[in-house]
Design a protein around this motif. Structure first.
Motif, PDB file in Angstrom:
ATOM      1  N   TYR A  85      14.779   5.836 -35.130  1.00 27.65           N
ATOM      2  CA  TYR A  85      14.767   6.103 -33.690  1.00 27.65           C
ATOM      3  C   TYR A  85      13.974   7.364 -33.343  1.00 27.65           C
ATOM      4  N   THR A  86      13.294   7.926 -34.330  1.00 26.08           N
ATOM      5  CA  THR A  86      12.562   9.178 -34.132  1.00 26.08           C
ATOM      6  C   THR A  86      11.086   8.982 -34.465  1.00 26.08           C
ATOM      7  N   VAL A  87      10.229   9.494 -33.571  1.00 28.05           N
ATOM      8  CA  VAL A  87       8.786   9.419 -33.784  1.00 28.05           C
ATOM      9  C   VAL A  87       8.193  10.819 -33.771  1.00 28.05           C
ATOM     10  N   LYS A  88       7.053  10.948 -34.410  1.00 32.63           N
ATOM     11  CA  LYS A  88       6.252  12.166 -34.271  1.00 32.63           C
ATOM     12  C   LYS A  88       4.930  11.742 -33.647  1.00 32.63           C
ATOM     13  N   HIS A  89       4.329  12.652 -32.927  1.00 31.49           N
ATOM     14  CA  HIS A  89       3.146  12.275 -32.158  1.00 31.49           C
ATOM     15  C   HIS A  89       1.974  13.219 -32.402  1.00 31.49           C
ATOM     16  N   SER A  90       0.798  12.721 -32.038  1.00 35.34           N
ATOM     17  CA  SER A  90      -0.436  13.503 -32.108  1.00 35.34           C
ATOM     18  C   SER A  90      -1.258  13.210 -30.867  1.00 35.34           C
ATOM     19  N   ILE A  91      -1.926  14.243 -30.358  1.00 35.97           N
ATOM     20  CA  ILE A  91      -2.795  14.110 -29.193  1.00 35.97           C
ATOM     21  C   ILE A  91      -4.093  14.861 -29.480  1.00 35.97           C
ATOM     22  N   TYR A  92      -5.215  14.213 -29.202  1.00 35.77           N
ATOM     23  CA  TYR A  92      -6.523  14.831 -29.372  1.00 35.77           C
ATOM     24  C   TYR A  92      -7.321  14.627 -28.090  1.00 35.77           C
ATOM     25  N   VAL A  93      -7.926  15.716 -27.590  1.00 39.18           N
ATOM     26  CA  VAL A  93      -8.719  15.661 -26.363  1.00 39.18           C
ATOM     27  C   VAL A  93     -10.139  16.109 -26.686  1.00 39.18           C
ATOM     28  N   HIS A  94     -11.106  15.397 -26.126  1.00 41.22           N
ATOM     29  CA  HIS A  94     -12.519  15.757 -26.310  1.00 41.22           C
ATOM     30  C   HIS A  94     -12.735  17.201 -25.878  1.00 41.22           C
ATOM     31  N   ARG A  95     -13.507  17.936 -26.665  1.00 38.81           N
ATOM     32  CA  ARG A  95     -13.687  19.373 -26.419  1.00 38.81           C
ATOM     33  C   ARG A  95     -14.213  19.683 -25.021  1.00 38.81           C
ATOM     34  N   GLU A  96     -14.996  18.784 -24.432  1.00 40.05           N
ATOM     35  CA  GLU A  96     -15.546  19.020 -23.093  1.00 40.05           C
ATOM     36  C   GLU A  96     -14.528  18.745 -21.987  1.00 40.05           C
ATOM     37  N   HIS A  97     -13.349  18.237 -22.342  1.00 38.56           N
ATOM     38  CA  HIS A  97     -12.344  17.892 -21.339  1.00 38.56           C
ATOM     39  C   HIS A  97     -11.037  18.643 -21.546  1.00 38.56           C
ATOM     40  N   LEU A  98     -11.059  19.657 -22.415  1.00 41.22           N
ATOM     41  CA  LEU A  98      -9.865  20.476 -22.609  1.00 41.22           C
ATOM     42  C   LEU A  98      -9.551  21.214 -21.318  1.00 41.22           C
ATOM     43  N   GLY A  99      -8.284  21.304 -20.976  1.00 43.83           N
ATOM     44  CA  GLY A  99      -7.865  22.016 -19.776  1.00 43.83           C
ATOM     45  C   GLY A  99      -8.023  21.235 -18.485  1.00 43.83           C
ATOM     46  N   SER A 100      -8.384  19.957 -18.564  1.00 48.75           N
ATOM     47  CA  SER A 100      -8.611  19.166 -17.349  1.00 48.75           C
ATOM     48  C   SER A 100      -7.456  18.228 -17.016  1.00 48.75           C
ATOM     49  N   GLY A 101      -6.360  18.293 -17.770  1.00 44.63           N
ATOM     50  CA  GLY A 101      -5.211  17.439 -17.499  1.00 44.63           C
ATOM     51  C   GLY A 101      -5.133  16.196 -18.360  1.00 44.63           C
ATOM     52  N   VAL A 102      -6.127  15.963 -19.201  1.00 46.35           N
ATOM     53  CA  VAL A 102      -6.145  14.773 -20.056  1.00 46.35           C
ATOM     54  C   VAL A 102      -4.969  14.799 -21.032  1.00 46.35           C
ATOM     55  N   THR A 111       0.509  27.515 -34.192  1.00 48.16           N
ATOM     56  CA  THR A 111       1.030  28.609 -33.359  1.00 48.16           C
ATOM     57  C   THR A 111      -0.044  29.221 -32.459  1.00 48.16           C
ATOM     58  N   ASP A 112      -1.301  29.113 -32.850  1.00 54.02           N
ATOM     59  CA  ASP A 112      -2.390  29.645 -32.025  1.00 54.02           C
ATOM     60  C   ASP A 112      -2.730  28.737 -30.841  1.00 54.02           C
ATOM     61  N   ASN A 113      -2.227  27.517 -30.844  1.00 53.37           N
ATOM     62  CA  ASN A 113      -2.539  26.574 -29.776  1.00 53.37           C
ATOM     63  C   ASN A 113      -1.547  26.767 -28.620  1.00 53.37           C
ATOM     64  N   THR A 114      -1.704  27.882 -27.933  1.00 52.15           N
ATOM     65  CA  THR A 114      -0.765  28.249 -26.872  1.00 52.15           C
ATOM     66  C   THR A 114      -0.787  27.252 -25.712  1.00 52.15           C
ATOM     67  N   ALA A 115      -1.940  26.655 -25.428  1.00 53.21           N
ATOM     68  CA  ALA A 115      -2.019  25.675 -24.337  1.00 53.21           C
ATOM     69  C   ALA A 115      -1.157  24.460 -24.654  1.00 53.21           C
ATOM     70  N   SER A 116      -1.243  23.955 -25.870  1.00 52.21           N
ATOM     71  CA  SER A 116      -0.443  22.795 -26.260  1.00 52.21           C
ATOM     72  C   SER A 116       1.049  23.129 -26.270  1.00 52.21           C
TER      73      SER A 116
END
Length: 196
Positions: free
Chosen positions: A98-115, A141-146
């Motif tokens: 009942y437990t999942v782990k996830h990953s998200i990757y956003v294109h470098r040109e679209h970081l910070g745009s809500g994707v 730990t350095d990925n403060t935005a995430s």
């Protein structure tokens, strides 16, 4: 899962709406381009790249996830893939089904745009609808935005893994985050095996 982002400025990339949908085989090359950028960022060119998946590896992974009712999503803008996200079983033993782990990757040109926010919301919704009760993520730990986005979506920091990754010429720590889905652990599951 084909809902466009509302035109609020945060939901647009280059003034075009972002649409999240289930990934297709035709998205594989774009997803690999996004992934390769993220794993190579800051790493010396001489580093062996043999661990990068090949297109057929990603196609097989997509099929396997689909067969186990696990989401594999892409975000598109103007028909172009600008990010992707997926969930896998946290562990293979039945007690963890009942437990999942996830990953998200956003294109470098679209970081910070809500994707990333859009993908995370769709991933949470898809996992909850399938019957999963807990969602886990591992974030540098350095990925403060995430970390901030995950906290806004109700994830709590539940662990710190010090010095588990060597990247950018130094040892990096990883934060483990977790959030409940649907009723979480407050009541027994309704679906006996959501990932099957």
């Amino acid at each position: 899962m084909n809902r466009p982002i509302e035109p609020t400025g945060q939901a647009m990339t280059n003034e075009r709406p972002v649409v999240v949908r289930t990934s297709r085989d035709g998205d594989v090359e774009a997803m690999l381009t996004i992934y390769r950028h993220h794993i190579r960022r800051g790493i010396e060119e001489s580093v062996d790249d043999s661990g990068t998946p090949e297109p057929e590896d990603l196609r097989d992974r997509r099929r396997n996830l689909r067969n186990h009712r696990l989401p594999h999503l892409v975000a598109t803008c103007g028909g172009e893939v600008v990010g992707y996200a997926y969930a896998v079983l946290f562990r293979k033993r039945p007690a963890y089904r009942y437990t999942v782990k996830h990953s998200i990757y956003v294109h470098r040109e679209h970081l910070g745009s809500g994707v990333g926010r859009r993908l995370l919301q769709e991933l949470i919704d898809a996992c909850a609808a399938t019957g999963f009760r807990q969602m886990i993520g591992y974030i540098d730990t350095d990925n403060t935005a995430s970390l901030a986005i995950h906290e806004k979506f109700g994830f709590r920091r539940v662990g710190l893994l010090p010095g588990v990754a060597y990247r950018y010429g130094r040892w990096a720590d990883t934060v483990m985050v977790q959030r409940s889905l649907a009723a979480g652990s407050t009541e027994p599951p309704l679906i006996s095996n959501p990932g099957r």
